[in-house]
Design a protein around this motif. Structure first.
Motif, PDB file in Angstrom:
ATOM      1  N   GLU A 135      -2.255  12.965   6.162  1.00 17.86           N
ATOM      2  CA  GLU A 135      -1.618  12.547   4.914  1.00 17.86           C
ATOM      3  C   GLU A 135      -0.342  13.345   4.679  1.00 17.86           C
ATOM      4  O   GLU A 135      -0.324  14.566   4.806  1.00 17.86           O
ATOM      5  CB  GLU A 135      -2.592  12.742   3.752  1.00 17.86           C
ATOM      6  CG  GLU A 135      -2.123  12.126   2.458  1.00 17.86           C
ATOM      7  CD  GLU A 135      -3.186  12.175   1.377  1.00 17.86           C
ATOM      8  OE1 GLU A 135      -3.031  11.449   0.394  1.00 17.86           O
ATOM      9  OE2 GLU A 135      -4.158  12.933   1.520  1.00 17.86           O
ATOM     10  N   SER A 173      -6.060   6.352   3.523  1.00 13.79           N
ATOM     11  CA  SER A 173      -7.488   6.142   3.251  1.00 13.79           C
ATOM     12  C   SER A 173      -8.068   5.047   4.139  1.00 13.79           C
ATOM     13  O   SER A 173      -9.165   5.193   4.681  1.00 13.79           O
ATOM     14  CB  SER A 173      -7.701   5.770   1.778  1.00 13.79           C
ATOM     15  OG  SER A 173      -7.366   6.832   0.939  1.00 13.79           O
ATOM     16  N   MET A 229       0.852  -1.185   0.000  1.00 11.77           N
ATOM     17  CA  MET A 229       0.000   0.000   0.000  1.00 11.77           C
ATOM     18  C   MET A 229       0.887   1.235   0.000  1.00 11.77           C
ATOM     19  O   MET A 229       1.851   1.312   0.766  1.00 11.77           O
ATOM     20  CB  MET A 229      -0.897   0.026   1.237  1.00 11.77           C
ATOM     21  CG  MET A 229      -1.986  -0.992   1.214  1.00 11.77           C
ATOM     22  SD  MET A 229      -3.236  -0.719   2.497  1.00 11.77           S
ATOM     23  CE  MET A 229      -2.280  -0.947   3.970  1.00 11.77           C
ATOM     24  N   GLN A 230       0.548   2.162  -0.841  1.00 12.37           N
ATOM     25  CA  GLN A 230       1.222   3.452  -0.818  1.00 12.37           C
ATOM     26  C   GLN A 230       0.728   4.217   0.404  1.00 12.37           C
ATOM     27  O   GLN A 230      -0.296   3.881   0.996  1.00 12.37           O
ATOM     28  CB  GLN A 230       0.912   4.224  -2.100  1.00 12.37           C
ATOM     29  CG  GLN A 230       1.333   3.516  -3.370  1.00 12.37           C
ATOM     30  CD  GLN A 230       2.835   3.282  -3.432  1.00 12.37           C
ATOM     31  OE1 GLN A 230       3.617   4.140  -3.041  1.00 12.37           O
ATOM     32  NE2 GLN A 230       3.219   2.116  -3.902  1.00 12.37           N
ATOM     33  N   ASP A 281      -0.723   7.065   0.651  1.00 16.06           N
ATOM     34  CA  ASP A 281      -2.069   7.628   0.505  1.00 16.06           C
ATOM     35  C   ASP A 281      -3.148   6.554   0.622  1.00 16.06           C
ATOM     36  O   ASP A 281      -4.233   6.805   1.138  1.00 16.06           O
ATOM     37  CB  ASP A 281      -2.207   8.419  -0.797  1.00 16.06           C
ATOM     38  CG  ASP A 281      -1.975   7.588  -2.043  1.00 16.06           C
ATOM     39  OD1 ASP A 281      -1.247   6.573  -1.961  1.00 16.06           O
ATOM     40  OD2 ASP A 281      -2.505   7.964  -3.105  1.00 16.06           O
ATOM     41  N   GLU A 282      -2.856   5.341   0.186  1.00 12.16           N
ATOM     42  CA  GLU A 282      -3.809   4.244   0.336  1.00 12.16           C
ATOM     43  C   GLU A 282      -3.941   3.835   1.805  1.00 12.16           C
ATOM     44  O   GLU A 282      -5.050   3.591   2.292  1.00 12.16           O
ATOM     45  CB  GLU A 282      -3.363   3.043  -0.498  1.00 12.16           C
ATOM     46  CG  GLU A 282      -3.371   3.306  -1.983  1.00 12.16           C
ATOM     47  CD  GLU A 282      -2.647   2.248  -2.781  1.00 12.16           C
ATOM     48  OE1 GLU A 282      -3.054   2.026  -3.939  1.00 12.16           O
ATOM     49  OE2 GLU A 282      -1.680   1.641  -2.281  1.00 12.16           O
TER      50      GLU A 282
END
Length: 84
Positions: free
Chosen positions: A44, A12, A5-6, A8-9
């Protein structure tokens, strides 16, 4: 299988979980304030969120490795590497 997962993911996923907790769990005012402060500190793009994304990836990878058995071919036979 590799899942990464990045940041930003991961952010989320984290915001979804936090919002579900805040909306659906009976919490004291102090607990709500602590969760909101934690969420703010893991905004973030912050170093704390990047570290959390790494931890989430490590935990996810460990879980996938734990559940996956691999086969190795030895002398014409396939042998599972999963500990029994």
């Amino acid at each position: 299988m590799y899942v990464i997962m990045q940041a930003d993911e991961a952010w989320s996923v984290m915001t979804l979980v936090v919002s579900q907790v805040l909306d659906n769990v009976a919490l004291s005012a102090d607990a709500r304030a602590a969760i909101k402060q934690w969420r703010t500190s893991h905004a973030e793009g912050t170093p704390a969120m990047d570290a959390l994304a790494e931890e989430m990836n490590d935990a996810l990878g460990a879980r996938i490795d734990e559940r996956t058995s691999k086969l190795i071919r030895r002398k014409g036979r396939y042998v599972s590497t999963r500990d029994r």
